[in-house]
Design a protein around this motif. Structure first.
Motif, PDB file in Angstrom:
ATOM      1  N   GLY A   1      -3.126   5.928  -3.021  1.00 14.93           N
ATOM      2  CA  GLY A   1      -2.340   6.744  -3.947  1.00 14.93           C
ATOM      3  C   GLY A   1      -0.920   7.017  -3.548  1.00 14.93           C
ATOM      4  O   GLY A   1      -0.285   7.915  -4.096  1.00 14.93           O
ATOM      5  N   MET A   2      -0.378   6.229  -2.628  1.00 14.57           N
ATOM      6  CA  MET A   2       0.973   6.500  -2.151  1.00 14.57           C
ATOM      7  C   MET A   2       2.028   6.164  -3.185  1.00 14.57           C
ATOM      8  O   MET A   2       3.069   6.809  -3.252  1.00 14.57           O
ATOM      9  CB  MET A   2       1.232   5.712  -0.866  1.00 14.57           C
ATOM     10  N   SER A   3       1.797   5.142  -3.999  1.00 12.60           N
ATOM     11  CA  SER A   3       2.833   4.694  -4.919  1.00 12.60           C
ATOM     12  C   SER A   3       2.209   4.021  -6.127  1.00 12.60           C
ATOM     13  O   SER A   3       1.020   3.676  -6.131  1.00 12.60           O
ATOM     14  CB  SER A   3       3.787   3.720  -4.208  1.00 12.60           C
ATOM     15  N   GLY A   4       3.039   3.828  -7.157  1.00 11.00           N
ATOM     16  CA  GLY A   4       2.596   3.100  -8.334  1.00 11.00           C
ATOM     17  C   GLY A   4       1.619   3.877  -9.195  1.00 11.00           C
ATOM     18  O   GLY A   4       1.421   5.085  -9.022  1.00 11.00           O
ATOM     19  N   PRO A   5       0.962   3.203 -10.122  1.00 11.32           N
ATOM     20  CA  PRO A   5       0.022   3.857 -11.035  1.00 11.32           C
ATOM     21  C   PRO A   5      -1.116   4.571 -10.329  1.00 11.32           C
ATOM     22  O   PRO A   5      -1.669   5.537 -10.852  1.00 11.32           O
ATOM     23  CB  PRO A   5      -0.505   2.692 -11.888  1.00 11.32           C
TER      24      PRO A   5
ATOM     25  N   HIS B   1      -0.648  13.953  -5.666  1.00 11.88           N
ATOM     26  CA  HIS B   1      -1.993  14.028  -5.099  1.00 11.88           C
ATOM     27  C   HIS B   1      -2.046  13.421  -3.705  1.00 11.88           C
ATOM     28  O   HIS B   1      -2.793  13.895  -2.845  1.00 11.88           O
ATOM     29  CB  HIS B   1      -2.992  13.312  -6.014  1.00 11.88           C
ATOM     30  N   TYR B   2      -1.271  12.374  -3.495  1.00  8.47           N
ATOM     31  CA  TYR B   2      -1.294  11.693  -2.201  1.00  8.47           C
ATOM     32  C   TYR B   2      -0.928  12.651  -1.066  1.00  8.47           C
ATOM     33  O   TYR B   2      -1.674  12.789  -0.082  1.00  8.47           O
ATOM     34  CB  TYR B   2      -0.338  10.508  -2.214  1.00  8.47           C
ATOM     35  N   SER B   3       0.202  13.324  -1.187  1.00 10.72           N
ATOM     36  CA  SER B   3       0.660  14.218  -0.124  1.00 10.72           C
ATOM     37  C   SER B   3      -0.313  15.365   0.099  1.00 10.72           C
ATOM     38  O   SER B   3      -0.600  15.752   1.240  1.00 10.72           O
ATOM     39  CB  SER B   3       2.056  14.758  -0.461  1.00 10.72           C
ATOM     40  N   ARG B   4      -0.826  15.916  -0.988  1.00  6.64           N
ATOM     41  CA  ARG B   4      -1.768  17.034  -0.880  1.00  6.64           C
ATOM     42  C   ARG B   4      -3.045  16.599  -0.158  1.00  6.64           C
ATOM     43  O   ARG B   4      -3.532  17.289   0.747  1.00  6.64           O
ATOM     44  CB  ARG B   4      -2.099  17.569  -2.272  1.00  6.64           C
TER      45      ARG B   4
ATOM     46  N   ARG C   1       6.311  -5.530  -0.823  1.00  8.65           N
ATOM     47  CA  ARG C   1       5.651  -4.827  -1.911  1.00  8.65           C
ATOM     48  C   ARG C   1       6.625  -3.988  -2.746  1.00  8.65           C
ATOM     49  O   ARG C   1       7.705  -3.617  -2.304  1.00  8.65           O
ATOM     50  CB  ARG C   1       4.563  -3.910  -1.344  1.00  8.65           C
ATOM     51  N   HIS C   2       6.215  -3.690  -3.950  1.00  5.45           N
ATOM     52  CA  HIS C   2       6.808  -2.654  -4.796  1.00  5.45           C
ATOM     53  C   HIS C   2       8.170  -2.992  -5.391  1.00  5.45           C
ATOM     54  O   HIS C   2       8.772  -2.145  -6.057  1.00  5.45           O
ATOM     55  CB  HIS C   2       6.965  -1.328  -4.037  1.00  5.45           C
TER      56      HIS C   2
ATOM     57  N   ASN D   1      12.584   1.960 -11.218  1.00  6.11           N
ATOM     58  CA  ASN D   1      12.951   3.329 -10.854  1.00  6.11           C
ATOM     59  C   ASN D   1      14.449   3.456 -10.628  1.00  6.11           C
ATOM     60  O   ASN D   1      15.079   4.440 -11.022  1.00  6.11           O
ATOM     61  CB  ASN D   1      12.208   3.749  -9.578  1.00  6.11           C
ATOM     62  N   VAL D   2      15.027   2.444  -9.974  1.00  6.37           N
ATOM     63  CA  VAL D   2      16.461   2.457  -9.720  1.00  6.37           C
ATOM     64  C   VAL D   2      17.231   2.484 -11.033  1.00  6.37           C
ATOM     65  O   VAL D   2      18.157   3.271 -11.233  1.00  6.37           O
ATOM     66  CB  VAL D   2      16.864   1.231  -8.876  1.00  6.37           C
ATOM     67  N   GLU D   3      16.866   1.609 -11.944  1.00  2.00           N
ATOM     68  CA  GLU D   3      17.583   1.502 -13.210  1.00  2.00           C
ATOM     69  C   GLU D   3      17.508   2.795 -14.014  1.00  2.00           C
ATOM     70  O   GLU D   3      18.469   3.214 -14.638  1.00  2.00           O
ATOM     71  CB  GLU D   3      17.003   0.347 -14.036  1.00  2.00           C
ATOM     72  N   ARG D   4      16.367   3.456 -13.971  1.00  2.00           N
ATOM     73  CA  ARG D   4      16.188   4.670 -14.762  1.00  2.00           C
ATOM     74  C   ARG D   4      16.887   5.871 -14.156  1.00  2.00           C
ATOM     75  O   ARG D   4      17.429   6.716 -14.850  1.00  2.00           O
ATOM     76  CB  ARG D   4      14.697   4.992 -14.909  1.00  2.00           C
ATOM     77  N   ARG D   5      16.863   5.970 -12.802  1.00  2.00           N
ATOM     78  CA  ARG D   5      17.195   7.253 -12.200  1.00  2.00           C
ATOM     79  C   ARG D   5      18.351   7.256 -11.216  1.00  2.00           C
ATOM     80  O   ARG D   5      18.965   8.285 -11.002  1.00  2.00           O
ATOM     81  CB  ARG D   5      15.956   7.812 -11.459  1.00  2.00           C
TER      82      ARG D   5
END
Length: 380
Positions: free
Chosen positions: A85-89, A154-157, A197-198, A205-209
């Motif tokens: 759950g670190m990244s992505g969907p 959720h990952y960090s928690r 990866r990724h 993400n770069v393009e959006r934010r």
């Protein structure tokens, strides 16, 4: 008498690496095998390379207790690097994140007790103490856990919960007698060769934010850790859980990085030979900033200063990170990845000032930096 390879392996012992099919777990297992250990690589996914001599791969799930118990016979040390759950969907799959990171860790602890495995090294993350508020030169004594209800993913928690479970298990009784000794390693963003990866998700993400520069502090500092330094830290942590080292690491947590802090924007200029005016324009940009704590994990990690001391790891583990170049790793990545339409961006002249070219260059630069952030211990 002649000493055989089998004799050396027997003397070195037997270890399990959960998450052993991933980027970091595989490199850890490979190094241990090279040192003469008998290594079990346990993962749902097969390793990207051939299994090294001295290692065995088992395709299994840490949530399957009976399977985990079966492969851990005669094991001396457990390296628990697996997570989800670190990244992505997968970040949004709450139940699966919890079942792997919490339930799987509970299985690992119980198997250690039932199989009388005396040492457990758990790979955690700095996100158990970092949730978007600046931290400068934090150390293990002064930086508290983020409250569980304050985590935004959720990952960090779940990593924080699992970490506390591992610490609580320290000193527990083994079935065959003696105590279980556990310790925690908290790496930051991982980089190194052959990590690919990724990139597609990062580009979106770069393009959006990112290019608007409307978030965070352009002076933000952060740490990185080369994958080989992280392997070194795990090896030394396992040794520091032995009686020979007076179990000095027992029940302890350690921040692990390369021992240096990096500024994102200055690093971009150094790496891609951008004109200094780019940095000045970025720092002088007066656009309204958004709250960094509301950003996704990967973006938040470059928007706010968060740096950590490694003095405790140096003292207890004997950890002395080797110097590596983040820029060199990026260059290797760019050279080894498949050709694409954007590859010509990096041949642009330093004096090029055309807005479109500068935009594309920065876009690609940001994508690579965040790619490095996402190289986290190959827990998946």
């Amino acid at each position: 008498a002649n000493i055989t390879v089998a004799d050396v392996k027997c003397r070195c012992g037997k270890v399990v690496v959960t998450g052993g099919g991933g980027y970091f777990g595989f490199r850890l297992g490979r190094q241990l095998a090279n040192e003469g250990f008998s290594v079990i690589l346990l993962d749902l996914n097969k390793p990207p390379c051939d299994i090294p001599d001295g290692a065995t791969f088992y395709q299994s799930d840490i949530r399957d207790y009976s399977s985990l118990y079966k492969v851990c016979e005669g094991v001396d040390c457990m390296f628990h690097t697996a997570s989800y759950g670190m990244s992505g969907p997968e970040q949004l799959r709450k139940e699966q994140v919890e079942s792997v990171n919490i339930g799987g860790t509970n299985n690992v602890i119980n198997v250690c007790k039932e199989r009388s495995i005396p040492r457990l090294v758990y790979t955690s993350t700095i996100n158990v103490v970092f949730a978007g508020k600046p931290i400068v030169d934090g150390d293990e004594a002064s930086v508290p856990y983020v409250p569980l209800d304050a985590h935004i993913d959720h990952y960090s928690r779940t990593k924080a919960i699992a970490e506390q479970m591992v610490i609580a298990a320290n000193g527990g009784s083994l079935k065959g007698g003696g105590p279980l000794c556990t310790c925690i390693l908290r790496p930051c963003g991982i980089y190194g060769p052959q990590e690919r990866r990724h990139l597609h998700r990062v580009m979106m993400n770069v393009e959006r934010r990112l290019f608007s520069f409307r978030f965070g502090d352009p002076r933000a500092q952060m740490n990185w850790v080369h994958v080989d330094n992280l392997v070194l830290a795990h090896r030394q942590a396992a040794e520091a859980l032995t009686l020979k080292r007076s179990c000095v690491a027992s029940g302890q947590a350690y921040f692990i990085n390369d021992g240096v802090s990096v500024n994102l924007f200055e690093w971009l200029i150094m790496t891609f030979n951008l004109d200094d005016s780019v940095l000045r324009n970025t720092k002088n940009n007066k656009k309204e900033a958004i709250n960094a704590s509301s950003l996704p994990l990967q973006v938040r990690n470059i928007a706010v200063s968060h740096t950590f001391k490694i003095d405790k790891a140096r003292r207890d583990l004997g950890y002395s990170p080797k110097p590596y170049s983040l820029a060199d790793s990026v260059e290797q990545y760019l050279k080894s990845r498949p050709p694409c339409n954007t590859s010509s961006l990096f041949s642009l002249s330093r004096t090029s000032r055309q807005p479109r070219r500068l935009f594309l260059l920065l876009l690609m630069g940001f994508s690579v930096v965040i790619l490095m952030i996402c190289c986290v211990i190959c827990q998946n």
